[in-house]
Design a protein around this motif. Structure first.
Motif, PDB file in Angstrom:
ATOM      1  N   VAL A 231       0.839  -1.204   0.000  1.00 57.93           N
ATOM      2  CA  VAL A 231       0.000   0.000   0.000  1.00 57.93           C
ATOM      3  C   VAL A 231       0.872   1.251   0.000  1.00 57.93           C
ATOM      4  O   VAL A 231       0.622   2.217  -0.737  1.00 57.93           O
ATOM      5  CB  VAL A 231      -0.945  -0.010   1.212  1.00 57.93           C
ATOM      6  CG1 VAL A 231      -1.676   1.326   1.336  1.00 57.93           C
ATOM      7  CG2 VAL A 231      -1.947  -1.150   1.098  1.00 57.93           C
ATOM      8  N   VAL A 232       1.922   1.241   0.832  1.00 64.71           N
ATOM      9  CA  VAL A 232       2.845   2.380   0.869  1.00 64.71           C
ATOM     10  C   VAL A 232       3.535   2.554  -0.487  1.00 64.71           C
ATOM     11  O   VAL A 232       3.718   3.677  -0.973  1.00 64.71           O
ATOM     12  CB  VAL A 232       3.888   2.198   1.990  1.00 64.71           C
ATOM     13  CG1 VAL A 232       4.905   3.340   1.974  1.00 64.71           C
ATOM     14  CG2 VAL A 232       3.207   2.134   3.342  1.00 64.71           C
ATOM     15  N   ALA A 234       2.325   1.736  -3.413  1.00 67.35           N
ATOM     16  CA  ALA A 234       1.336   2.298  -4.342  1.00 67.35           C
ATOM     17  C   ALA A 234       1.185   3.801  -4.129  1.00 67.35           C
ATOM     18  O   ALA A 234       1.068   4.576  -5.094  1.00 67.35           O
ATOM     19  CB  ALA A 234      -0.007   1.595  -4.165  1.00 67.35           C
ATOM     20  N   LEU A 235       1.179   4.225  -2.868  1.00 71.26           N
ATOM     21  CA  LEU A 235       1.108   5.664  -2.572  1.00 71.26           C
ATOM     22  C   LEU A 235       2.352   6.381  -3.090  1.00 71.26           C
ATOM     23  O   LEU A 235       2.264   7.513  -3.580  1.00 71.26           O
ATOM     24  CB  LEU A 235       0.955   5.873  -1.066  1.00 71.26           C
ATOM     25  CG  LEU A 235      -0.368   5.387  -0.449  1.00 71.26           C
ATOM     26  CD1 LEU A 235      -0.338   5.557   1.065  1.00 71.26           C
ATOM     27  CD2 LEU A 235      -1.545   6.150  -1.045  1.00 71.26           C
ATOM     28  N   ALA A 236       3.517   5.728  -2.966  1.00 72.47           N
ATOM     29  CA  ALA A 236       4.749   6.335  -3.474  1.00 72.47           C
ATOM     30  C   ALA A 236       4.699   6.496  -4.991  1.00 72.47           C
ATOM     31  O   ALA A 236       5.152   7.511  -5.535  1.00 72.47           O
ATOM     32  CB  ALA A 236       5.950   5.482  -3.068  1.00 72.47           C
ATOM     33  N   ALA A 238       1.970   6.901  -6.784  1.00 75.13           N
ATOM     34  CA  ALA A 238       1.065   8.019  -7.044  1.00 75.13           C
ATOM     35  C   ALA A 238       1.749   9.351  -6.742  1.00 75.13           C
ATOM     36  O   ALA A 238       1.540  10.350  -7.462  1.00 75.13           O
ATOM     37  CB  ALA A 238      -0.196   7.866  -6.201  1.00 75.13           C
ATOM     38  N   TRP A 239       2.576   9.374  -5.703  1.00 75.97           N
ATOM     39  CA  TRP A 239       3.302  10.585  -5.325  1.00 75.97           C
ATOM     40  C   TRP A 239       4.299  10.975  -6.421  1.00 75.97           C
ATOM     41  O   TRP A 239       4.416  12.146  -6.786  1.00 75.97           O
ATOM     42  CB  TRP A 239       4.003  10.351  -3.992  1.00 75.97           C
ATOM     43  CG  TRP A 239       4.650  11.570  -3.388  1.00 75.97           C
ATOM     44  CD1 TRP A 239       4.505  12.874  -3.779  1.00 75.97           C
ATOM     45  CD2 TRP A 239       5.545  11.575  -2.280  1.00 75.97           C
ATOM     46  NE1 TRP A 239       5.260  13.701  -2.981  1.00 75.97           N
ATOM     47  CE2 TRP A 239       5.905  12.935  -2.056  1.00 75.97           C
ATOM     48  CE3 TRP A 239       6.069  10.583  -1.457  1.00 75.97           C
ATOM     49  CZ2 TRP A 239       6.779  13.311  -1.034  1.00 75.97           C
ATOM     50  CZ3 TRP A 239       6.939  10.954  -0.433  1.00 75.97           C
ATOM     51  CH2 TRP A 239       7.295  12.296  -0.229  1.00 75.97           C
ATOM     52  N   SER A 243       3.579  14.463  -8.383  1.00 78.98           N
ATOM     53  CA  SER A 243       4.547  15.541  -8.183  1.00 78.98           C
ATOM     54  C   SER A 243       5.313  15.852  -9.461  1.00 78.98           C
ATOM     55  O   SER A 243       5.734  16.993  -9.679  1.00 78.98           O
ATOM     56  CB  SER A 243       5.519  15.167  -7.063  1.00 78.98           C
ATOM     57  OG  SER A 243       6.212  13.966  -7.359  1.00 78.98           O
ATOM     58  N   ALA A 255       9.922  10.622  -3.310  1.00 73.08           N
ATOM     59  CA  ALA A 255       8.957   9.540  -3.489  1.00 73.08           C
ATOM     60  C   ALA A 255       9.617   8.306  -4.095  1.00 73.08           C
ATOM     61  O   ALA A 255       9.294   7.172  -3.727  1.00 73.08           O
ATOM     62  CB  ALA A 255       7.807  10.014  -4.376  1.00 73.08           C
ATOM     63  N   LEU A 259       9.849   4.596  -2.521  1.00 68.49           N
ATOM     64  CA  LEU A 259       9.458   3.393  -3.249  1.00 68.49           C
ATOM     65  C   LEU A 259      10.544   2.333  -3.168  1.00 68.49           C
ATOM     66  O   LEU A 259      10.258   1.145  -2.934  1.00 68.49           O
ATOM     67  CB  LEU A 259       9.158   3.747  -4.708  1.00 68.49           C
ATOM     68  CG  LEU A 259       8.804   2.583  -5.642  1.00 68.49           C
ATOM     69  CD1 LEU A 259       7.545   1.876  -5.173  1.00 68.49           C
ATOM     70  CD2 LEU A 259       8.639   3.082  -7.074  1.00 68.49           C
TER      71      LEU A 259
END
Length: 323
Positions: A231-232, A234-236, A238-239, A243, A255, A259
Motif C-alpha cells: 500500500v505504501v 502504491a502511494l509512493a 502516485a506521489w 509531483s 517519493a 518506493l
C-alpha cells in the motif's frame, strides 16, 4: 552452537548489511540511472550537465558496495562461499561496468573523443544495473537452473535497470534546470510504469517459482506486513506521478527513494531468516560470536563516519548544477 545471543548477533548483522545495501542501492542507483539515461540524450551539452550532477558524489556512493562485500565475507562466510562461485559472471560484469563508468567520467573531458566516452559511461552504467538485477533474480530463485527461473532473472534485470533509471530521472529533476529538467520529467513518466509492471510481474512469479512465495509469505503475519508495504509503495508511485506532473522539484526524488526503501524492506522480510531460500539460512552461514562481536565494534566506528561523510557531501553539493 545456537544460542539466543548468537541469534541476536546474526539478526543484527543481517540488519546492518541490509542497511548498507539499501544505502548503496539508493545512492549508487540514481547515478547508475543517470548513466543509463545518458544513452537516450543526443546533445553533448545536456550530457555534460547530467554528469556534472553526480561527478562529486558517484565515487563515494560506491564505497557502500565495498564495505558490504567485506561485511558479508566476515559475518557470513558460508554465504560468501556459496554465492561467489554461482554468481561469477554477473559479478564480473558488475565490476566491469563500474570500471567503465569510472574511466569514462575521468576521460570524457580530457580527450577529443568525448562522445565515445559518453557511450562507455552509459553502457557501463547499464551493464552494472543489469548485473545487479541478475544477481537479485538468481538469489530469489534459490540459484536454481531452469527456463522459468531464467525468465524471472531477465525480468529482475529489466526491473532493476528501469528502477535505477527512475531514480536517476527524479534526481535530475531536483539537480538540473531546463532543458535537462524537462527531459527528466519525461523520463520519469516513461520509466515509472516499466518499474511498476516489472515489480508486479516479479511478485507474482515469486509466489510461484521461489520458496519465498511458497513458504515465507505464508508464515503468520508476514503477508499482512507485505500488504501494508504494498500500500505504501502504491502511494509512493502516485506521489511520483503527481509531483512530476505538478512541477515539484524535490518530491519526485523523495517519493522514488521511498518506493525503493519500501521494496527493499519487503525483500528483506521475504528473505529472512535465509540468505539463499531453500539452501542456506543465516544461522548456518554466520561466523562465530567472537568474530561477529569484533566486527560489530569495527562497523560501529566505521558506519557513522560513512553516513556522516555521505550526508555532508550532499549538503555541500546541494542545489542545482550550472550548465
Amino acid at each position: 552452537m545456537e544460542t539466543s545471543a548468537h541469534t541476536l548477533l546474526v539478526s543484527l548483522w543481517f540488519c546492518i548489511l541490509g542497511l548498507m545495501l539499501a544505502a548503496y542501492v539508493v545512492t549508487d542507483g540514481f547515478d547508475l540511472g543517470i548513466g543509463i539515461l545518458s544513452l537516450f540524450e543526443p546533445e553533448r551539452e545536456r550530457r555534460d550537465v547530467m554528469v556534472e550532477s553526480i561527478v562529486h558524489v558517484w565515487d563515494a556512493n560506491e564505497t557502500w558496495l565495498v564495505v558490504l562485500g567485506g561485511g558479508l565475507f566476515g559475518a557470513f562466510p558460508a554465504a560468501y562461499a556459496m554465492l561467489l562461485p554461482q554468481l561469477y559472471l554477473p559479478l564480473m560484469a558488475l565490476i566491469a561496468g563500474l570500471i567503465m563508468r569510472g574511466a569514462a567520467i575521468e576521460f570524457r573531458h580530457a580527450t577529443h573523443r568525448g562522445p565515445f566516452w559518453d557511450r562507455i559511461f552509459g553502457i557501463g552504467s547499464l551493464l552494472a544495473a543489469v548485473a545487479q538485477g541478475v544477481i537479485l533474480g538468481r538469489i530469489i530463485t534459490g540459484l536454481n537452473p531452469g527456463t522459468w527461473n531464467a525468465v524471472f532473472t531477465l525480468f529482475a534485470a529489466v526491473g532493476v535497470a528501469a528502477g535505477y533509471a527512475l531514480l536517476g530521472a527524479t534526481y535530475l529533476i531536483k539537480k538540473t534546470s531546463y532543458p535537462v529538467e524537462a527531459s527528466a520529467r519525461h523520463w520519469t513518466l516513461a520509466t515509472l510504469p516499466i518499474t511498476v509492471v516489472s515489480a508486479l510481474v516479479l511478485s507474482g512469479a515469486t509466489l510461484r517459482l521461489s520458496l519465498i512465495g511458497t513458504e515465507r509469505w505464508h508464515q503468520h503475519g508476514v503477508l499482512a506486513v507485505l500488504v501494508a508495504l504494498g500500500v505504501v509503495a502504491a502511494l509512493a508511485v502516485a506521489w511520483i506521478s503527481g509531483s512530476t506532473w505538478t512541477g515539484s522539484r524535490r518530491a519526485p526524488f523523495r517519493a522514488a527513494v521511498l518506493l525503493f526503501l519500501v521494496s527493499f524492506g519487503g525483500l528483506a522480510i521475504s528473505l529472512f531468516p535465509n540468505v539463499v531460500p531453500g539452501r542456506l539460512s543465516l544461522l548456518d552461514a554466520a561466523s562465530d560470536d567472537h568474530t561477529l562481536v569484533f566486527m560489530l565494534i569495527g562497523i560501529g566506528v566505521l558506519l557513522p563516519v560513512m553516513l556522516g561523510y555521505n550526508l555532508y557531501q550532499y549538503h555541500v553539493f546541494r542545489g542545482k548544477v550550472a550548465a
